[in-house]
Design a protein around this motif. Structure first.
Motif, mmCIF file in Angstrom:
data_model
loop_
_atom_site.group_PDB
_atom_site.id
_atom_site.type_symbol
_atom_site.label_atom_id
_atom_site.label_comp_id
_atom_site.label_asym_id
_atom_site.label_seq_id
_atom_site.Cartn_x
_atom_site.Cartn_y
_atom_site.Cartn_z
ATOM 1 N N PRO A 32 22.116 28.407 14.176
ATOM 2 C CA PRO A 32 22.057 29.793 14.628
ATOM 3 C C PRO A 32 20.764 30.074 15.386
ATOM 4 N N GLN A 33 20.769 31.159 16.147
ATOM 5 C CA GLN A 33 19.519 31.560 16.781
ATOM 6 C C GLN A 33 18.560 32.070 15.697
ATOM 7 N N ILE A 34 17.261 31.987 15.998
ATOM 8 C CA ILE A 34 16.269 32.370 14.995
ATOM 9 C C ILE A 34 15.944 33.850 15.192
ATOM 10 N N ALA A 35 16.726 34.681 14.520
ATOM 11 C CA ALA A 35 16.579 36.126 14.690
ATOM 12 C C ALA A 35 16.410 36.843 13.369
ATOM 13 N N ASP A 36 16.506 36.112 12.259
ATOM 14 C CA ASP A 36 16.291 36.746 10.953
ATOM 15 C C ASP A 36 15.573 35.762 10.030
ATOM 16 N N ALA A 37 15.128 36.279 8.891
ATOM 17 C CA ALA A 37 14.274 35.487 8.009
ATOM 18 C C ALA A 37 14.997 34.259 7.454
ATOM 19 N N LYS A 38 16.303 34.371 7.231
ATOM 20 C CA LYS A 38 17.036 33.243 6.647
ATOM 21 C C LYS A 38 17.092 32.067 7.634
ATOM 22 N N ALA A 39 17.464 32.364 8.864
ATOM 23 C CA ALA A 39 17.529 31.303 9.872
ATOM 24 C C ALA A 39 16.146 30.690 10.087
ATOM 25 N N LEU A 40 15.132 31.542 10.049
ATOM 26 C CA LEU A 40 13.762 31.045 10.235
ATOM 27 C C LEU A 40 13.369 30.100 9.100
ATOM 28 N N ALA A 41 13.684 30.485 7.870
ATOM 29 C CA ALA A 41 13.319 29.640 6.718
ATOM 30 C C ALA A 41 14.016 28.287 6.818
ATOM 31 N N GLU A 42 15.271 28.292 7.251
ATOM 32 C CA GLU A 42 15.993 27.015 7.376
ATOM 33 C C GLU A 42 15.369 26.139 8.460
ATOM 34 N N LYS A 43 14.950 26.775 9.546
ATOM 35 C CA LYS A 43 14.330 25.982 10.625
ATOM 36 C C LYS A 43 12.981 25.424 10.184
ATOM 37 N N HIS A 44 12.236 26.215 9.406
ATOM 38 C CA HIS A 44 10.967 25.683 8.888
ATOM 39 C C HIS A 44 11.199 24.422 8.062
ATOM 40 N N GLU A 45 12.274 24.401 7.280
ATOM 41 C CA GLU A 45 12.564 23.205 6.467
ATOM 42 C C GLU A 45 12.867 22.004 7.339
ATOM 43 N N ILE A 46 13.682 22.227 8.362
ATOM 44 C CA ILE A 46 14.031 21.141 9.285
ATOM 45 C C ILE A 46 12.771 20.607 9.968
ATOM 46 N N ALA A 47 11.984 21.533 10.501
ATOM 47 C CA ALA A 47 10.812 21.126 11.278
ATOM 48 C C ALA A 47 9.800 20.402 10.399
ATOM 49 N N SER A 48 9.541 20.913 9.215
ATOM 50 C CA SER A 48 8.500 20.278 8.405
ATOM 51 C C SER A 48 8.945 18.894 7.929
ATOM 52 N N ALA A 49 10.248 18.675 7.807
ATOM 53 C CA ALA A 49 10.724 17.348 7.388
ATOM 54 C C ALA A 49 10.678 16.335 8.526
ATOM 55 N N LYS A 50 10.841 16.806 9.770
ATOM 56 C CA LYS A 50 11.023 15.860 10.878
ATOM 57 C C LYS A 50 9.879 15.762 11.873
ATOM 58 N N ALA A 51 8.984 16.754 11.897
ATOM 59 C CA ALA A 51 8.039 16.844 13.023
ATOM 60 C C ALA A 51 6.973 15.751 12.994
ATOM 61 N N HIS A 52 6.749 15.146 14.157
ATOM 62 C CA HIS A 52 5.645 14.191 14.328
ATOM 63 C C HIS A 52 4.374 14.879 14.788
ATOM 64 N N VAL A 53 4.487 16.080 15.324
ATOM 65 C CA VAL A 53 3.310 16.812 15.809
ATOM 66 C C VAL A 53 3.380 18.240 15.253
ATOM 67 N N ASP A 54 2.273 18.967 15.385
ATOM 68 C CA ASP A 54 2.251 20.338 14.876
ATOM 69 C C ASP A 54 3.101 21.260 15.752
ATOM 70 N N TYR A 55 3.490 22.388 15.191
ATOM 71 C CA TYR A 55 4.443 23.241 15.901
ATOM 72 C C TYR A 55 4.279 24.699 15.473
ATOM 73 N N GLY A 56 4.729 25.580 16.349
ATOM 74 C CA GLY A 56 4.926 26.980 16.006
ATOM 75 C C GLY A 56 6.371 27.306 16.307
ATOM 76 N N LEU A 57 6.935 28.246 15.577
ATOM 77 C CA LEU A 57 8.327 28.633 15.800
ATOM 78 C C LEU A 57 8.388 30.055 16.351
ATOM 79 N N TYR A 58 9.189 30.221 17.380
ATOM 80 C CA TYR A 58 9.415 31.546 17.960
ATOM 81 C C TYR A 58 10.618 32.211 17.280
ATOM 82 N N ALA A 59 10.633 33.546 17.294
ATOM 83 C CA ALA A 59 11.804 34.302 16.844
ATOM 84 C C ALA A 59 12.275 35.210 17.978
ATOM 85 N N VAL A 60 13.576 35.465 17.983
ATOM 86 C CA VAL A 60 14.180 36.309 19.020
ATOM 87 C C VAL A 60 13.789 37.770 18.823
ATOM 88 N N LEU A 61 13.422 38.404 19.931
ATOM 89 C CA LEU A 61 13.225 39.847 19.940
ATOM 90 C C LEU A 61 14.346 40.411 20.815
#
Ligand code: NCD
Ligand code: ZN
Length: 480
Positions: free
Chosen positions: A103-132
């Motif tokens: 899903p697009q990252i427009a609410d806290a639930k989708a954001l939390a799920e993306k944080h889990e994905i990113a922290s498990a897989k990322a080789h470099v540091d990252y910031g996540l954007y949310a839809v306005l």
């Protein structure tokens, strides 16, 4: 009394350190992920590991504030592991990932799920954007609490078809985001203009690559930049103009800066290195939003980088599969292409060709992004105490881009066959090699962290406080 001897984790000897204002030969000692010392080789502490960087340049790792790693949602195009591996090979140590996933990252639930994905897989540091978007008013606080680097506002349709908010909604959203300090990054293309043009072109039966440009002439972007700047000026919101593609956008950008609007801008390699002359050969591969334009845009965009009107280089890394990029009818080709791995080599090559310095490049690729998003000097700097985010680069290496050899899952780019004269040899993120001798390091997956927690963005200057929503509601006669 005995003082405990400090032992560094790593010392890099013999390289030329590049800062925004100088190049100098120095050693760098790293401990606990941070730069412990910079100076003479003899002055370095003892170290567990020593790396010889003779003949190489040591740059702060690039910060790419505009990538699409497609996770979750489009594994055939990219995921957070392949995207951040590409970053590591490109000397990029921090990326800001866009929210047009599924899903697009427009609410806290989708954001939390993306944080889990990113922290498990990322080789470099990252910031996540949310839809306005049109209906984001109620989600702003929860998204910030959930950990975002900033907001993304789609003023025009692009991949993912996130609807563009009305100007009315944008004004309210900007007003609510301003006191939070977060920067709002804009896909600045006005939807209604390009939608009408595309509909007319399609009705005429036009399906050629250049028809994509005909649907999105520079006025589409220029009108959007001007309008967003007015809303930002009115509310005090911080904004960032993504992927500046035309000379025409530079005037509203410079004017807004002169008026004191906190507005920043990025351009991408495609708007400096590609032009309308490339459509015939590259066809759908070159389709991107905003489009690659006439060659006369390139020089003004470059000059705007040099004079600071444009603050930084990002890539809009937007991978798609070969099938998705090679369809005959241009309207059915997915927009965008990879760039995070090739940005540093190609832009260092271009900087050399145009007589810019490595220091200039470091300002555009690392220092300015870190400063504009409140990460400096922890990120974007080679200073004692900074995170040891480092690209060690051979600036005298001739090589040719080969799509098949890139880390990105999408093996199709307009860069294939281009000649570069620079190549990152090692990349370190917080003191750890994530790419060494052009090899991905096994233990690097999952090493990447979200940078939102270190971000410091003071509240924006309030503007026009007697013209805000609150003022409107307070002034209503019912309340008196
Ligand atoms: C991007 C994508 O594919 O996600 N495509 C593009 O053409 N630039 C979206 C975007 O940044 O507009
Ligand atoms: Zn965009």
């Amino acid at each position: 009394m005995t003082s405990e001897k400090i032992i560094a984790d790593l010392v890099i000897n013999g390289g030329v350190v590049v800062s925004p204002d100088a190049e100098y030969t120095a050693s760098i000692a790293i401990k606990d992920g941070k730069i412990l010392a910079i100076g003479e080789r003899e002055a370095m502490p003892e170290a567990r590991e020593i790396v010889d960087a003779s003949g190489l340049h040591i740059l702060p790792g690039a910060i790419d504030v505009h990538v699409h790693f497609r996770d979750p949602g489009y594994p055939q195009k990219e995921d957070f592991a392949s995207g951040t591996a590409a970053a590591a090979f490109g000397g990029v140590t921090t990326v800001f990932d866009m929210p047009n996933t599924l899903p697009q990252i427009a609410d806290a639930k989708a954001l939390a799920e993306k944080h889990e994905i990113a922290s498990a897989k990322a080789h470099v540091d990252y910031g996540l954007y949310a839809v306005l978007g049109e209906d984001s008013l109620a989600n702003i606080d929860a998204l910030i609490e959930g950990g975002i680097i900033g907001f993304k506002c789609y003023m025009g349709n692009t991949f993912g078809r996130i609807p563009s908010p009305t100007t009315g909604a944008m004004l309210e959203l900007f007003e609510l985001v301003a006191p939070t300090g977060k920067r709002i990054s804009l896909h600045a293309e006005t939807n209604s203009v390009m939608e009408r043009r595309e509909a007319r072109l399609r009705a005429m039966g036009k399906t050629e690559p250049l028809d994509h440009l005909a649907a999105r002439p520079a006025v589409v972007a220029t009108e959007a930049v001007s309008r967003a700047a007015i809303l930002a000026e009115w509310t005090g919101a911080r904004i960032h103009v993504l992927h500046i593609s035309s000379a025409a956008e530079l005037r509203p950008l410079a004017d807004a800066k002169a008026r004191g609007v906190d507005i920043t801008g990025e351009t991408c390699p495609q708007y400096l290195l590609l032009s309308t002359e490339d459509y015939a050969a590259k066809r759908g591969v070159i389709r991107v939003n905003p489009p690659v334009r006439e060659p006369e845009n390139q020089e003004p965009i470059w000059q705007a980088l040099v004079d600071g009107t444009i603050d930084m280089i990002a890539t809009d890394h937007a991978p798609h599969s070969i099938e998705e990029k090679t369809r005959e009818d241009i309207w059915t080709v997915d927009c965008g292409f990879p760039g995070v791995e090739t940005q540093m080599p190609l832009m260092l090559t271009e900087a050399k060709r145009r007589g810019a310095s490595l220091s200039d490049y470091v300002r555009w690729s690392a220092e300015n992004p870190a400063k504009r998003w409140g990460l400096f000097p922890k990120k974007g700097a080679l200073q004692v105490g900074s995170d040891a985010d480092i690209a060690i680069v051979d600036t005298n290496r001739s090589w040719t881009v080969d799509d098949q050899a890139l880390q990105s899952r999408a093996k199709i780019t307009p860069w294939d066959g281009m000649e570069a004269t620079a190549l990152p040899v090692h990349t370190l993120v917080r003191g750890r090699f994530v790419m060494k001798d052009r090899t991905l390091q096994d233990d690097a997956r999952g090493w990447g962290q979200s940078v939102h927690a270190i971000q410091e963005m003071p509240a924006a200057e309030p503007q026009n406080v007697d013209g805000t929503m609150a003022a409107v509601t307070r002034r209503s006669p019912i309340d008196d």
